[in-house]
Enzyme design. Structure first.
Site, mmCIF file in Angstrom:
data_model
loop_
_atom_site.group_PDB
_atom_site.id
_atom_site.type_symbol
_atom_site.label_atom_id
_atom_site.label_comp_id
_atom_site.label_asym_id
_atom_site.label_seq_id
_atom_site.Cartn_x
_atom_site.Cartn_y
_atom_site.Cartn_z
ATOM 1 N N ASN A 69 -43.327 39.489 60.512
ATOM 2 C CA ASN A 69 -44.207 39.245 59.367
ATOM 3 C C ASN A 69 -43.547 39.901 58.158
ATOM 4 O O ASN A 69 -43.556 41.123 58.029
ATOM 5 C CB ASN A 69 -45.586 39.856 59.653
ATOM 6 C CG ASN A 69 -46.514 39.780 58.452
ATOM 7 O OD1 ASN A 69 -46.196 39.127 57.454
ATOM 8 N ND2 ASN A 69 -47.653 40.444 58.548
ATOM 9 N N LYS B 297 -44.429 39.764 55.143
ATOM 10 C CA LYS B 297 -45.398 40.171 54.101
ATOM 11 C C LYS B 297 -44.895 39.706 52.727
ATOM 12 O O LYS B 297 -44.247 38.671 52.638
ATOM 13 C CB LYS B 297 -45.675 41.675 54.193
ATOM 14 C CG LYS B 297 -46.102 42.074 55.614
ATOM 15 C CD LYS B 297 -46.621 43.477 55.731
ATOM 16 C CE LYS B 297 -47.019 43.744 57.187
ATOM 17 N NZ LYS B 297 -47.597 45.078 57.386
ATOM 18 N N GLU C 178 -54.430 43.300 56.509
ATOM 19 C CA GLU C 178 -54.311 43.343 55.040
ATOM 20 C C GLU C 178 -55.160 42.242 54.403
ATOM 21 O O GLU C 178 -55.718 42.415 53.325
ATOM 22 C CB GLU C 178 -52.831 43.247 54.645
ATOM 23 C CG GLU C 178 -52.103 44.539 55.000
ATOM 24 C CD GLU C 178 -50.648 44.376 55.402
ATOM 25 O OE1 GLU C 178 -50.039 43.332 55.101
ATOM 26 O OE2 GLU C 178 -50.114 45.319 56.033
ATOM 27 N N SER D 147 -45.614 49.413 63.476
ATOM 28 C CA SER D 147 -44.403 50.239 63.576
ATOM 29 C C SER D 147 -43.603 49.961 64.850
ATOM 30 O O SER D 147 -43.018 50.878 65.443
ATOM 31 C CB SER D 147 -44.745 51.731 63.442
ATOM 32 O OG SER D 147 -45.374 51.971 62.191
ATOM 33 N N GLU E 286 -53.085 44.808 66.405
ATOM 34 C CA GLU E 286 -52.400 45.661 65.424
ATOM 35 C C GLU E 286 -53.335 46.777 64.972
ATOM 36 O O GLU E 286 -54.142 46.580 64.042
ATOM 37 C CB GLU E 286 -51.987 44.826 64.205
ATOM 38 C CG GLU E 286 -51.056 43.675 64.537
ATOM 39 C CD GLU E 286 -50.221 43.269 63.329
ATOM 40 O OE1 GLU E 286 -48.997 43.390 63.423
ATOM 41 O OE2 GLU E 286 -50.783 42.864 62.301
ATOM 42 N N HIS F 209 -54.771 38.958 59.516
ATOM 43 C CA HIS F 209 -54.050 40.223 59.381
ATOM 44 C C HIS F 209 -54.964 41.265 58.726
ATOM 45 O O HIS F 209 -55.771 40.926 57.861
ATOM 46 C CB HIS F 209 -52.775 40.029 58.560
ATOM 47 C CG HIS F 209 -51.868 41.213 58.670
ATOM 48 N ND1 HIS F 209 -52.063 42.358 57.927
ATOM 49 C CD2 HIS F 209 -50.796 41.449 59.463
ATOM 50 C CE1 HIS F 209 -51.130 43.244 58.273
ATOM 51 N NE2 HIS F 209 -50.357 42.728 59.190
ATOM 52 N N GLY G 58 -47.198 50.092 59.213
ATOM 53 C CA GLY G 58 -46.444 50.611 58.079
ATOM 54 C C GLY G 58 -46.457 52.121 57.974
ATOM 55 O O GLY G 58 -46.086 52.682 56.955
HETATM 56 P P1 13P Z 1 -45.087 47.381 60.496
HETATM 57 O O1 13P Z 1 -44.227 46.901 61.636
HETATM 58 O O2 13P Z 1 -44.346 47.527 59.217
HETATM 59 O O3 13P Z 1 -45.889 48.581 60.890
HETATM 60 O O4 13P Z 1 -46.161 46.203 60.211
HETATM 61 C C1 13P Z 1 -46.855 45.656 61.264
HETATM 62 C C2 13P Z 1 -47.584 44.473 60.773
HETATM 63 O O5 13P Z 1 -48.498 44.581 59.985
HETATM 64 C C3 13P Z 1 -47.150 43.152 61.255
HETATM 65 O O6 13P Z 1 -48.075 42.177 60.936
#
Ligand code: 13P
Length: 257
Positions: free
Chosen positions: A12, A14, A100, A216, A170, A98, A176
Site C-alpha cells: 500500500n 498510500k 486511515e 510495520s 492491521e 483502511h 507506521g
Molecule cells: P506500515 O507498513 O508503514 O506500518 O503501514 C501498514 C499499512 O497501513 C498498510 O496498509
C-alpha cells in the site's frame, strides 16, 4: 486445519510516488519477484498512477490495485472514482476500509460494506482492512471492535463472493510506528477473526479466506510472522515503497512455501 491458502502480499503505497516513480518501482520489482509463483503480489499506487503502473505490470506476476473506491459507477460525485473506472485502468484489486480512511475520512462500517459489495459487483478483488487502536486494545475492546468491523463490514456476502475477498488485519498501533505485532499477537487476532468468519459464513469460507497482517511488516519480521498458521500474507506500507525491501518480504513469504 491444513488448508492451501495462497499467500497474498500487497504494497500500500498510500499518498506517495509520482507516475514516473510508480512505473520505476514496478519496473524494479518485476525481475525481483518474477520467479515467485506461490504468492500473489500486488502494488497499490495512488489513483493518478494506476493506469501507468498497470501498463508497467502487464504480463508480469505483479498485479495492481487501488487504495479506495466509491459506491457509484458514474455521475455527479465530484472527486470520486468508481470501481468500474479502477478496473478500466487495468487494476484487479482495491483496498477498502483502511484505518486511515476510517479515521481521517470517517468511513463507517455501513459505508464500507456498501463499497465492498459495489467493488465486487464491478469485478474487483478486495482487501478489506480491519484493526483496533491502542486505546481499544488496552481498554479491553479489541474483540468487540473486530467483531463489529467483521460483522458490519462483510454483511451480506455470499460464499462465492468470498473468493474475491481478503481481510487485512492491521492493528492501528502498529501502522507506521515501527512497532510490529508479535507473531503471537498477530496469530491470536487472525484466529479470532477467522473464528468470526466461521461463525457467520461457515467452514468453507473461513478456511479459504486469506487474512493478511499489516503494521510495520518488514523484511526482517516477515518470516516469523508468515510462519503463523493463520497469517496468510501482508499488507505493507513503508517497506513496500522500495522495490528491494518489498521483494524481500515477497521472497520471505515464498520461501516459507
Ligand atoms: P506500515 O507498513 O508503514 O506500518 O503501514 C501498514 C499499512 O497501513 C498498510 O496498509
Amino acid at each position: 486445519m491444513a488448508t492451501a491458502r495462497k499467500p497474498l502480499v500487497a504494497g500500500n503505497w498510500k499518498l506517495n510516488k509520482t507516475v514516473s516513480e510508480a512505473v520505476e518501482t514496478v519496473d524494479a520489482l518485476k525481475p525481483l519477484v518474477s520467479g515467485v509463483s506461490n504468492v500473489d503480489v500486488v502494488v497499490c499506487p495512488v489513483y493518478t498512477a494506476l493506469y501507468s503502473a498497470a501498463q508497467a505490470a502487464a504480463g508480469s506476476n505483479v498485479e495492481v490495485g487501488a487504495q479506495n473506491g466509491y459506491t457509484k459507477e458514474s455521475g455527479a460525485f465530484t472527486g470520486e472514482v468508481s470501481p468500474q473506472l479502477i478496473k478500466d485502468t487495468g487494476c484487479t484489486w482495491v483496498i477498502l476500509g483502511h484505518s486511515e480512511r476510517r479515521e481521517y475520512f470517517t468511513e463507517s462500517d455501513a459505508f464500507l460494506n456498501e463499497k465492498l459489495h459495489f467493488a465486487l459487483s464491478a469485478g474487483l478483488k478486495v482487501m478489506f482492512c480491519i484493526g483496533e487502536t491502542l486505546e481499544e486494545r488496552e481498554g479491553g475492546k479489541m474483540d468487540d471492535v473486530l467483531t463489529r468491523q467483521v460483522t458490519e463490514g462483510l454483511k451480506g456476502l455470499t460464499e462465492d463472493q468470498f473468493a474475491n475477498v481478503a481481510i487485512a488485519y492491521e492493528p492501528v498501533w502498529a501502522i507506521g510506528t515501527g512497532v510490529t505485532a508479535t507473531p503471537d499477537q498477530a496469530e491470536s487476532a487472525h484466529l479470532f477473526v477467522r473464528g468470526l468468519v466461521r461463525d457467520q459464513f461457515g467452514d468453507a469460507v473461513a478456511d479459504g479466506l486469506r487474512i493478511q497482517y499489516g503494521g510495520s511488516a518488514k523484511p526482517d519480521n516477515a518470516a516469523e510472522l508468515i510462519s503463523q498458521p493463520n497469517v496468510d500474507g501482508f499488507l505493507v506500507g513503508g517497506a513496500a515503497l522500495q522495490a528491494d525491501s518489498f521483494a524481500a518480504i515477497v521472497n520471505a513469504v515464498s520461501a516459507h512455501g
